[in-house]
Write an enzyme that holds these catalytic residues in place. Sequence first.
Site, PDB file in Angstrom:
ATOM      1  N   GLU A  66       0.807  -1.225   0.000  1.00  0.00           N
ATOM      2  CA  GLU A  66       0.000   0.000   0.000  1.00  0.00           C
ATOM      3  C   GLU A  66       0.839   1.274   0.000  1.00  0.00           C
ATOM      4  OE1 GLU A  66      -3.104   0.509   2.938  1.00  0.00           O
ATOM      5  OE2 GLU A  66      -3.722   2.360   1.961  1.00  0.00           O
ATOM      6  N   ASP A  84      -0.757  -5.274   2.781  1.00  0.00           N
ATOM      7  CA  ASP A  84      -1.241  -4.095   3.499  1.00  0.00           C
ATOM      8  C   ASP A  84      -0.644  -4.137   4.909  1.00  0.00           C
ATOM      9  OD1 ASP A  84      -2.404  -1.919   4.561  1.00  0.00           O
ATOM     10  OD2 ASP A  84      -4.445  -2.391   3.918  1.00  0.00           O
ATOM     11  N   ILE A  86      -0.948  -2.131   7.495  1.00  0.00           N
ATOM     12  CA  ILE A  86      -2.046  -2.010   8.476  1.00  0.00           C
ATOM     13  C   ILE A  86      -3.322  -1.846   7.671  1.00  0.00           C
ATOM     14  CG2 ILE A  86      -3.096  -0.802  10.423  1.00  0.00           C
ATOM     15  CD1 ILE A  86      -0.509   0.563  11.064  1.00  0.00           C
ATOM     16  N   ASP A  87      -4.245  -2.767   7.813  1.00  0.00           N
ATOM     17  CA  ASP A  87      -5.576  -2.521   7.268  1.00  0.00           C
ATOM     18  C   ASP A  87      -6.427  -2.085   8.452  1.00  0.00           C
ATOM     19  OD1 ASP A  87      -7.585  -2.372   5.299  1.00  0.00           O
ATOM     20  OD2 ASP A  87      -8.488  -4.152   6.183  1.00  0.00           O
ATOM     21  N   THR A  89      -6.123   1.519   9.380  1.00  0.00           N
ATOM     22  CA  THR A  89      -5.221   2.523   9.985  1.00  0.00           C
ATOM     23  C   THR A  89      -5.977   3.516  10.870  1.00  0.00           C
ATOM     24  OG1 THR A  89      -3.677   2.336   8.148  1.00  0.00           O
ATOM     25  CG2 THR A  89      -3.551   4.348   9.440  1.00  0.00           C
ATOM     26  N   ASP A 211      -6.138  -4.300   0.374  1.00  0.00           N
ATOM     27  CA  ASP A 211      -7.110  -4.460   1.465  1.00  0.00           C
ATOM     28  C   ASP A 211      -7.794  -5.831   1.415  1.00  0.00           C
ATOM     29  OD1 ASP A 211      -6.834  -1.822   2.475  1.00  0.00           O
ATOM     30  OD2 ASP A 211      -8.322  -1.038   1.081  1.00  0.00           O
TER      31      ASP A 211
END
Length: 262
Positions: A66, A84, A86-87, A89, A211
């Site tokens: 990402e 990703d 951090i999905d 955030t 995501d």
Amino acid sequence: MSREKTAAIRAAREAGKFLLGEFKKAPSAKKMKARHEIVTAADLKSEKIILSILKKEFPQHDFLSEEDGLTKNGGDCEHLWIVDPIDGTTNFFMRNPIFCVSIALARKGEIILGVIYSPVTRELYVAEKGKGAYLNGKRIRASKREKIKESILTFCHGSGAGYIRKSMDLFRDLRLKSLTLRQLGAAAIELGFVAAGRVESIMIPGARSWDVAAGILLVREAGGKVTDFEGEEWTLKSKDMLATNGKVHAELLRNIKKVLKK
Ligand code: IPD
Ligand code: CA
């Protein structure tokens, strides 16, 4: 266990351990990436942890992440890792524990491995193509509910006013027809929930592959169905995404088509 699966699990757990430490401290510095999107220092560090493990193990593969974008290594162009760091955030930043790390591997455009790790709840979802979906080592299956009026539906949307409007139109229509409709704020977790039979569906106008790639394989391997809003099987080139337990798919798709054609 395949080398790819071992490496993806190790990367997800190491990034997750780092994120858990950050989550317990003060929220890390944030920047606005776009009008409705933030990025934190933790996104960038988590990405570094994951990519350094995967790139060391598979230097010949390509990577799409990402924050880092696409890196083509020109060696083996069949394999693409989709990451990703951090999905969820915004959840992470507001100290809501619904966030995760999501790592998928595609071969010739087909998703063959998906790993999602939620560090606060310590839930590790893993799926390999043709081998089923697992949560903390236990086989999971999508729910058997057949009607949307008895179902818990979830939703989110890609960035951009058009996608946000589409999801608001769907919300207005479907909230009154379902048991409930929720936005949990982390698409990968919502896909994991569909795979584990905790909710019946997630719909996303304008889904982005980092995501959803890992979660899509989880849903499919748990017996669910994933298509675009026309009902075509979802591929990495698709935009809108509907993932369900399979049983409510047709009914939901009919509603989505009706709302979006208005
Ligand atoms: C977000 C989450 C959320 C969705 C947003 C995404 P991020 O991802 O998946 O559920 O509604 O559109 O951007 O930015 O936290 O990785
Ligand atoms: Ca992210």
